[in-house]
Design a protein around this motif. Structure first.
Motif, PDB file in Angstrom:
ATOM      1  N   GLY A   1       8.435   1.400  -6.228  1.00  0.00           N
ATOM      2  CA  GLY A   1       7.363   2.588  -6.020  1.00  0.00           C
ATOM      3  C   GLY A   1       6.671   2.650  -6.306  1.00  0.00           C
ATOM      4  O   GLY A   1       5.781   1.657  -7.200  1.00  0.00           O
ATOM      5  N   CYS A   2       5.621   3.203  -6.651  1.00  0.00           N
ATOM      6  CA  CYS A   2       3.717   3.742  -6.621  1.00  0.00           C
ATOM      7  C   CYS A   2       4.037   4.209  -8.158  1.00  0.00           C
ATOM      8  O   CYS A   2       4.229   5.114  -8.937  1.00  0.00           O
ATOM      9  CB  CYS A   2       3.212   4.327  -5.883  1.00  0.00           C
ATOM     10  N   ALA A   3       2.967   3.358  -8.203  1.00  0.00           N
ATOM     11  CA  ALA A   3       2.889   3.860 -10.229  1.00  0.00           C
ATOM     12  C   ALA A   3       1.854   4.915 -10.640  1.00  0.00           C
ATOM     13  O   ALA A   3       2.148   5.486 -11.626  1.00  0.00           O
ATOM     14  CB  ALA A   3       2.180   2.635 -10.744  1.00  0.00           C
ATOM     15  N   GLY A   4       1.519   4.972  -9.360  1.00  0.00           N
ATOM     16  CA  GLY A   4       0.000   6.373  -9.155  1.00  0.00           C
ATOM     17  C   GLY A   4       0.692   7.564  -9.363  1.00  0.00           C
ATOM     18  O   GLY A   4       1.370   8.614 -10.127  1.00  0.00           O
ATOM     19  N   CYS A   5       1.850   7.554  -7.696  1.00  0.00           N
ATOM     20  CA  CYS A   5       2.368   8.910  -7.588  1.00  0.00           C
ATOM     21  C   CYS A   5       3.865   9.058  -7.459  1.00  0.00           C
ATOM     22  O   CYS A   5       4.318   9.754  -7.357  1.00  0.00           O
ATOM     23  CB  CYS A   5       2.063   9.690  -6.156  1.00  0.00           C
ATOM     24  N   GLY A   6       4.379   7.204  -7.987  1.00  0.00           N
ATOM     25  CA  GLY A   6       5.909   7.767  -7.354  1.00  0.00           C
ATOM     26  C   GLY A   6       6.326   7.510  -6.127  1.00  0.00           C
ATOM     27  O   GLY A   6       7.642   7.435  -5.758  1.00  0.00           O
TER      28      GLY A   6
ATOM     29  N   ARG B   1       0.621  -1.427   0.020  1.00  0.00           N
ATOM     30  CA  ARG B   1       0.368  -0.008  -0.247  1.00  0.00           C
ATOM     31  C   ARG B   1       0.887   1.491   0.079  1.00  0.00           C
ATOM     32  O   ARG B   1       1.749   1.380   0.728  1.00  0.00           O
ATOM     33  CB  ARG B   1      -0.750   0.394   1.421  1.00  0.00           C
ATOM     34  N   CYS B   2       0.432   1.937  -0.860  1.00  0.00           N
ATOM     35  CA  CYS B   2       1.115   3.304  -0.876  1.00  0.00           C
ATOM     36  C   CYS B   2       1.363   3.985   0.666  1.00  0.00           C
ATOM     37  O   CYS B   2      -0.405   4.498   0.647  1.00  0.00           O
ATOM     38  CB  CYS B   2       0.663   4.597  -2.426  1.00  0.00           C
ATOM     39  N   GLY B   3       2.463   4.778   1.061  1.00  0.00           N
ATOM     40  CA  GLY B   3       2.306   5.653   1.694  1.00  0.00           C
ATOM     41  C   GLY B   3       2.193   6.645   1.624  1.00  0.00           C
ATOM     42  O   GLY B   3       1.090   7.575   2.409  1.00  0.00           O
ATOM     43  N   ASP B   4       1.852   6.793   0.836  1.00  0.00           N
ATOM     44  CA  ASP B   4       1.212   8.714   0.125  1.00  0.00           C
ATOM     45  C   ASP B   4      -0.691   8.697  -0.408  1.00  0.00           C
ATOM     46  O   ASP B   4      -0.851   8.903   0.393  1.00  0.00           O
ATOM     47  CB  ASP B   4       2.267   9.818  -0.815  1.00  0.00           C
ATOM     48  N   CYS B   5       0.140   7.831  -1.529  1.00  0.00           N
ATOM     49  CA  CYS B   5      -1.809   7.596  -2.147  1.00  0.00           C
ATOM     50  C   CYS B   5      -3.184   6.601  -1.609  1.00  0.00           C
ATOM     51  O   CYS B   5      -4.085   6.891  -2.287  1.00  0.00           O
ATOM     52  CB  CYS B   5      -1.525   8.193  -3.398  1.00  0.00           C
ATOM     53  N   ALA B   6      -2.232   5.574  -0.971  1.00  0.00           N
ATOM     54  CA  ALA B   6      -2.986   4.853  -0.695  1.00  0.00           C
ATOM     55  C   ALA B   6      -3.228   4.091  -1.435  1.00  0.00           C
ATOM     56  O   ALA B   6      -3.814   2.783  -1.283  1.00  0.00           O
ATOM     57  CB  ALA B   6      -3.948   4.894   0.697  1.00  0.00           C
TER      58      ALA B   6
HETATM   59 ZN   LIG Z   1       0.897   6.806  -4.250  1.00  0.00          ZN
END
Ligand SMILES: [Zn+2]
Length: 339
Positions: free
Chosen positions: A248-253, A234-239
């Motif tokens: 890394g997150c493909a959505g927000c990096g 689970r992304c720590g920024d955008c969840a």
């Molecule tokens: Zn994210």
């Protein structure tokens, strides 16, 4: 030959002098004053970055530099090749072929970078046969490692060095396959296979399933599997949830993440039935499902507990862990999920 003492080679090679003839190639040029077919340029850099998925800003814009790992790309001859090759490399290969070392495998490459390459840099290079190893026996077979070193220049200045190593070898006879642990449960689940094998007087040990590639980016996933937990990142920024694991997150990096444990409920989002090619450790036909977990992410795994031709899109499935052998446990999905 330098002052360092060389290890003893086999008696046979000493007798026929092969090793001495091989070592005589050390220091000979494989390409002299080669020139890159294109100067360093942004389109090739962009294609490389797209293929690698590398979005680093240093490789874009008016001050772009080339990714250092492109070093060799600027020296490649393409389909038409280079005309400035010496014959030494071919002669060395012919000598090894003649001695029975007819197979070749690339084993590794090392690069050193001295200065960044920038669009417009004109590339020159020289390649030398740096070393030929004594005779070595590897899992693949017995042969000699050959290392070439390419010095890459930009505007006459040394920009980097690329070392490329191959093994020229005589293939070993295929070793007998290692037997898999014959645990009762998965065999019983696979149904007719175990019965058929038991009917033969001396069943061949089953080949092992391929091992998953565990690296620092996905080690936590496999630790979860060992503890019978299917962990979703689970992304720590955008969840946003993600599976398979990525750094890394493909959505927000964002590189921040934690995990949530999958409930184990899911449905068959799509599937294929494998008939061909028959891969040694598998027993086609079998169904490979793209499972949509209740949490919304999808993963590829086997659908068990139902014949391959009864798997359907939308079918509810439930997670379970299948012990494949003494080392390998895998998350799989059993049809008829909600029970
Ligand atoms: Zn994210």
């Amino acid at each position: 030959m330098s002052g360092t003492e060389r290890p003893a080679t086999s008696r046979a090679e000493e007798q026929d002098g092969l090793y001495e003839r091989l070592v005589a190639f050390e220091g000979r040029s494989a390409a002299t004053a080669g020139t890159g077919k294109d100067p360093v340029n942004l389109p090739m850099i962009r294609h490389w970055c797209e293929a690698m998925g590398d979005t680093h800003p240093a490789y874009r814009g008016p001050d772009a530099v080339a990714p250092p790992t492109m070093l060799q790309a600027w020296t490649m001859g393409g389909l038409s090749g280079h005309t400035d090759r010496s014959s030494a490399y071919e002669e060395l290969f012919a000598l090894l072929d003649g001695a029975g070392y007819t197979s070749v495998v690339a084993t590794d490459c090392e690069q050193e970078y001295l200065r960044p390459l920038r669009p417009g840099d004109e590339i020159g290079f020289d390649t030398v046969i740096e070393s030929v190893s004594e005779r070595k026996t590897t899992k693949l077979g017995t042969g000699h490692f050959v290392t070439t070193r390419t010095d890459v220049r930009a505007g006459g200045e040394l920009a980097g060095t690329h070392r490329f190593r191959i093994l020229k070898y005589a293939p070993a006879a295929r070793p007998d396959r290692k037997p898999a642990a014959r645990t009762a449960e998965p065999e019983a689940r696979s149904g007719p296979r175990s019965g058929a094998a038991d009917a033969r007087p001396e069943p061949k040990p089953a080949p092992r399933r391929p091992r998953p590639v565990v690296n620092r980016d996905n080690a936590g996933f496999w630790e979860g599997v060992a503890a019978h937990r299917l962990l979703i990142q689970r992304c720590g920024d955008c969840a946003a949830l993600r599976l398979p694991w990525l750094p890394g997150c493909a959505g927000c990096g964002s590189r921040e993440w934690d995990t949530v444990e999958a409930s184990g409920a899911g449905t068959v989002f799509s599937y294929v039935v494998m008939h061909h090619p028959p891969f040694p450790a598998f027993d086609p036909p079998y169904a490979v499902g793209l499972i949509e977990l209740a949490e919304g992410v999808r993963m590829i795994s086997n659908v068990v507990g139902v014949p391959y031709d009864k798997v359907r899109i939308g079918m509810p499935v439930r997670l379970e862990f299948l012990r494949v052998d003494e080392e390998l446990e895998l998350p799989v999905f059993r049809a008829g999920g909600e029970d």
